[in-house]
Design a protein around this motif. Structure first.
Motif, PDB file in Angstrom:
ATOM      1  N   ASN A  34       0.840  -1.197   0.000  1.00  0.00           N
ATOM      2  CA  ASN A  34       0.000   0.000   0.000  1.00  0.00           C
ATOM      3  C   ASN A  34       0.871   1.242   0.000  1.00  0.00           C
ATOM      4  OD1 ASN A  34      -2.430  -1.497   0.166  1.00  0.00           O
ATOM      5  ND2 ASN A  34      -2.224  -1.656   2.384  1.00  0.00           N
ATOM      6  N   GLY A  35       0.472   2.241  -0.769  1.00  0.00           N
ATOM      7  CA  GLY A  35       1.203   3.495  -0.824  1.00  0.00           C
ATOM      8  C   GLY A  35       0.267   4.673  -0.658  1.00  0.00           C
ATOM      9  N   VAL A  36       0.865   5.845  -0.376  1.00  0.00           N
ATOM     10  CA  VAL A  36       0.100   7.080  -0.177  1.00  0.00           C
ATOM     11  C   VAL A  36       0.279   7.970  -1.399  1.00  0.00           C
ATOM     12  CG1 VAL A  36      -0.238   9.100   1.283  1.00  0.00           C
ATOM     13  CG2 VAL A  36       0.456   6.930   2.305  1.00  0.00           C
ATOM     14  N   LEU A  37      -0.813   8.410  -1.971  1.00  0.00           N
ATOM     15  CA  LEU A  37      -0.753   9.293  -3.130  1.00  0.00           C
ATOM     16  C   LEU A  37       0.083  10.535  -2.812  1.00  0.00           C
ATOM     17  CD1 LEU A  37      -4.452   9.038  -4.356  1.00  0.00           C
ATOM     18  CD2 LEU A  37      -2.426   8.269  -5.604  1.00  0.00           C
ATOM     19  N   GLY A  38       0.998  10.878  -3.720  1.00  0.00           N
ATOM     20  CA  GLY A  38       1.855  12.038  -3.534  1.00  0.00           C
ATOM     21  C   GLY A  38       3.163  11.738  -2.842  1.00  0.00           C
ATOM     22  N   SER A  39       3.287  10.556  -2.237  1.00  0.00           N
ATOM     23  CA  SER A  39       4.521  10.204  -1.531  1.00  0.00           C
ATOM     24  C   SER A  39       5.371   9.280  -2.408  1.00  0.00           C
ATOM     25  CB  SER A  39       4.204   9.537  -0.194  1.00  0.00           C
ATOM     26  OG  SER A  39       3.571   8.287  -0.410  1.00  0.00           O
ATOM     27  N   SER A  40       6.272   8.524  -1.793  1.00  0.00           N
ATOM     28  CA  SER A  40       7.165   7.621  -2.510  1.00  0.00           C
ATOM     29  C   SER A  40       6.989   6.197  -2.005  1.00  0.00           C
ATOM     30  CB  SER A  40       8.626   8.053  -2.328  1.00  0.00           C
ATOM     31  OG  SER A  40       8.835   9.376  -2.762  1.00  0.00           O
ATOM     32  N   VAL A  41       7.426   5.233  -2.827  1.00  0.00           N
ATOM     33  CA  VAL A  41       7.375   3.836  -2.433  1.00  0.00           C
ATOM     34  C   VAL A  41       8.660   3.152  -2.897  1.00  0.00           C
ATOM     35  CG1 VAL A  41       6.234   3.011  -4.541  1.00  0.00           C
ATOM     36  CG2 VAL A  41       5.910   1.792  -2.403  1.00  0.00           C
ATOM     37  N   LEU A  42       9.155   2.241  -2.057  1.00  0.00           N
ATOM     38  CA  LEU A  42      10.374   1.488  -2.367  1.00  0.00           C
ATOM     39  C   LEU A  42       9.998   0.089  -2.826  1.00  0.00           C
ATOM     40  CD1 LEU A  42      13.479   1.009  -2.304  1.00  0.00           C
ATOM     41  CD2 LEU A  42      13.200   0.349   0.100  1.00  0.00           C
ATOM     42  N   LEU A  43      10.397  -0.248  -4.038  1.00  0.00           N
ATOM     43  CA  LEU A  43      10.197  -1.591  -4.574  1.00  0.00           C
ATOM     44  C   LEU A  43      11.489  -2.368  -4.379  1.00  0.00           C
ATOM     45  CD1 LEU A  43       8.389  -0.593  -7.897  1.00  0.00           C
ATOM     46  CD2 LEU A  43       7.335  -1.285  -5.732  1.00  0.00           C
ATOM     47  N   LYS A 106       1.101   8.708  -8.287  1.00  0.00           N
ATOM     48  CA  LYS A 106      -0.134   9.176  -8.923  1.00  0.00           C
ATOM     49  C   LYS A 106      -1.140   8.026  -8.987  1.00  0.00           C
ATOM     50  CE  LYS A 106       2.552  12.206 -12.020  1.00  0.00           C
ATOM     51  NZ  LYS A 106       2.804  12.536 -13.448  1.00  0.00           N
ATOM     52  N   PRO A 107      -2.425   8.347  -9.178  1.00  0.00           N
ATOM     53  CA  PRO A 107      -3.424   7.276  -9.291  1.00  0.00           C
ATOM     54  C   PRO A 107      -3.081   6.259 -10.369  1.00  0.00           C
ATOM     55  CG  PRO A 107      -4.518   9.380  -8.997  1.00  0.00           C
ATOM     56  CD  PRO A 107      -3.056   9.689  -9.164  1.00  0.00           C
ATOM     57  N   LEU A 127       0.827  -2.917  -6.242  1.00  0.00           N
ATOM     58  CA  LEU A 127       0.757  -1.652  -5.508  1.00  0.00           C
ATOM     59  C   LEU A 127      -0.650  -1.066  -5.545  1.00  0.00           C
ATOM     60  CD1 LEU A 127       2.267   0.659  -4.023  1.00  0.00           C
ATOM     61  CD2 LEU A 127       2.709   1.674  -6.277  1.00  0.00           C
ATOM     62  N   SER A 128      -1.202  -0.821  -4.347  1.00  0.00           N
ATOM     63  CA  SER A 128      -2.482  -0.117  -4.201  1.00  0.00           C
ATOM     64  C   SER A 128      -2.200   1.251  -3.593  1.00  0.00           C
ATOM     65  CB  SER A 128      -3.440  -0.909  -3.311  1.00  0.00           C
ATOM     66  OG  SER A 128      -3.697  -2.189  -3.858  1.00  0.00           O
ATOM     67  N   LEU A 129      -2.927   2.261  -4.023  1.00  0.00           N
ATOM     68  CA  LEU A 129      -2.667   3.628  -3.567  1.00  0.00           C
ATOM     69  C   LEU A 129      -3.916   4.235  -2.938  1.00  0.00           C
ATOM     70  CD1 LEU A 129      -0.583   4.944  -6.600  1.00  0.00           C
ATOM     71  CD2 LEU A 129       0.265   4.205  -4.375  1.00  0.00           C
ATOM     72  N   PHE A 130      -3.690   5.000  -1.865  1.00  0.00           N
ATOM     73  CA  PHE A 130      -4.785   5.632  -1.136  1.00  0.00           C
ATOM     74  C   PHE A 130      -4.344   7.036  -0.721  1.00  0.00           C
ATOM     75  CE2 PHE A 130      -4.726   1.097  -0.397  1.00  0.00           C
ATOM     76  CZ  PHE A 130      -6.017   0.704  -0.687  1.00  0.00           C
ATOM     77  N   SER A 131      -5.307   7.884  -0.455  1.00  0.00           N
ATOM     78  CA  SER A 131      -5.006   9.224   0.058  1.00  0.00           C
ATOM     79  C   SER A 131      -5.101   9.217   1.576  1.00  0.00           C
ATOM     80  CB  SER A 131      -5.975  10.257  -0.524  1.00  0.00           C
ATOM     81  OG  SER A 131      -7.310   9.917  -0.204  1.00  0.00           O
ATOM     82  N   ASN A 132      -4.304  10.052   2.228  1.00  0.00           N
ATOM     83  CA  ASN A 132      -4.382  10.195   3.678  1.00  0.00           C
ATOM     84  C   ASN A 132      -5.703  10.851   4.070  1.00  0.00           C
ATOM     85  OD1 ASN A 132      -2.063   9.080   4.893  1.00  0.00           O
ATOM     86  ND2 ASN A 132      -0.817  10.806   4.209  1.00  0.00           N
ATOM     87  N   LEU A 133      -6.280  10.391   5.157  1.00  0.00           N
ATOM     88  CA  LEU A 133      -7.518  10.992   5.654  1.00  0.00           C
ATOM     89  C   LEU A 133      -7.209  12.285   6.389  1.00  0.00           C
ATOM     90  CD1 LEU A 133      -9.232   7.760   7.029  1.00  0.00           C
ATOM     91  CD2 LEU A 133      -9.477   8.803   4.769  1.00  0.00           C
ATOM     92  N   SER A 134      -8.114  13.266   6.274  1.00  0.00           N
ATOM     93  CA  SER A 134      -7.879  14.561   6.934  1.00  0.00           C
ATOM     94  C   SER A 134      -9.202  15.267   7.182  1.00  0.00           C
ATOM     95  CB  SER A 134      -6.968  15.441   6.061  1.00  0.00           C
ATOM     96  OG  SER A 134      -7.592  15.713   4.818  1.00  0.00           O
TER      97      SER A 134
END
Length: 271
Positions: A34-43, A106-107, A127-134
Motif C-alpha cells: 500500500n502506498g500514499v498518493l503524492g509520496s514515494s514507495v520502495l520496490l 499518482k493514481p 501496488l495499491s494507492l490511497f489518500s491520507n484521511l484529513s
C-alpha cells in the motif's frame, strides 16, 4: 504393458529439466503493498541482486494494459533506457541492490511491478494507492429530548471503515449505524445519551478521529417530552459547544475518556 526403453530414457532425461523449470517458476514471489498518493514507495527485490553483474528489468503492468518497461539496467552500460512518459523524472534506481523508488505517486501508478533478473522473473509487487484521511468533523441534526439525533462523521479523503465510541466504550445497542457506519442515529433521545462521542475513520494507510461532546437540553424527569424547556445552564453549555473549534482545549478535554480511537480500532482488527 511396459513402456518402450526409449520413452523411459526420454522421461529420465526430461525430469531434471522439469524440476529445474519448476524451481524457477516457484521462485517468483508475490507481494502486496500500500502506498500514499503524492509520496514515494520502495520496490525491493526481496533477494540478493548484483547490478554490477546482472541485467535487471523493472516492468509495470496496469490493469487491462500491456506491460511497460520502466527501467532496463545492463551491467557496464551507463545509459539506461528511458521510462515511459508517465514515469519520467520520478524513478530512482539503486545500483547497490537493484531496488527502485517511485516518487510522487499518482493514481495511474496502481498496478503490478515485475522484477526480471537475467531473464528470470523474481518478484511481482502489487501496488495499491490511497489518500491520507484529513479534516474529520462530526455533523449533527437538531438536538432535543425525544427526537431522533443523527451524528455524521465527515472525513476528507477515502475512508474505508468507520467506528464509533461513547465515553471510552462502544456505543449501546439502541444506537443505530447507517450509511456504512458513517452516521450514528440516536432514536428517542434522552439525557442518558449525553456524553463524549468519538468517530474513528480508517483506510489502509491512515487513521483519523474526531470528537463531539453531546449535551441534550431540557429535563428528562424519567420521560421524554418534546415540550421540555432547557435550563439556563443547558443553553449556555450548548452555545459553548456550538462555538468550539477543532483543536480547542475544551474539545480535547471532553475526549480524554475516549482513549486513542485509532489505536483501539487497529488493535481490534488484529487476528
Amino acid at each position: 504393458m511396459p513402456r518402450p526403453f526409449g520413452a523411459a530414457m526420454l522421461g529420465l532425461a526430461l525430469s531434471p529439466l522439469l524440476c529445474l523449470f519448476g524451481a524457477f517458476a516457484a521462485e517468483v514471489v508475490w507481494e502486496k503493498m500500500n502506498g500514499v498518493l503524492g509520496s514515494s514507495v520502495l520496490l525491493d527485490p526481496g533477494a540478493k541482486v548484483d547490478p554490477s553483474k546482472q541485467e535487471i528489468i523493472w516492468t509495470f503492468i496496469a490493469s487491462h494494459k500491456s506491460p511497460v518497461t520502466i527501467l532496463h539496467h545492463i551491467p557496464g552500460y551507463m545509459k539506461r533506457a528511458e521510462p515511459s512518459k508517465h514515469f519520467w523524472s520520478r524513478l530512482q534506481f539503486n545500483l547497490s541492490n537493484g531496488s527502485l523508488i517511485v516518487n510522487g505517486l499518482k493514481p495511474g501508478d496502481r498496478g503490478d511491478y515485475s522484477l526480471m533478473v537475467d531473464d528470470h522473473e523474481l518478484k511481482i509487487t502489487r501496488l495499491s494507492l490511497f489518500s491520507n484521511l484529513s479534516e474529520a468533523l462530526i455533523l449533527t441534526t437538531s438536538i432535543s429530548l425525544g427526537s431522533t439525533i443523527g451524528l455524521t462523521c465527515n472525513v476528507s479523503g477515502d475512508p474505508h471503515q468507520f467506528r464509533w465510541w461513547k465515553d471510552g466504550g462502544e456505543v449501546s445497542r439502541r444506537h443505530q449505524l447507517i450509511d456504512g457506519n458513517r452516521t450514528l442515529v440516536i432514536p428517542n433521545a434522552s439525557r442518558r445519551d449525553n456524553g463524549a462521542y468519538v468517530c474513528v475513520a480508517t483506510n489502509p494507510v491512515s487513521c483519523i478521529q474526531t470528537h463531539y461532546p453531546l449535551i441534550i437540553p431540557g429535563r428528562n424527569n424519567g420521560t421524554t417530552n418534546d415540550n421540555c424547556v432547557g435550563t439556563e445552564q443547558d443553553g449556555a453549555e450548548l452555545q459553548r459547544l456550538r462555538t468550539i473549534e477543532p483543536g480547542d482545549e475544551a474539545e480535547a478535554e471532553s475526549a480524554q475518556r475516549s482513549d486513542n480511537g485509532c489505536a483501539r480500532l487497529h488493535s481490534s482488527m488484529l487476528p
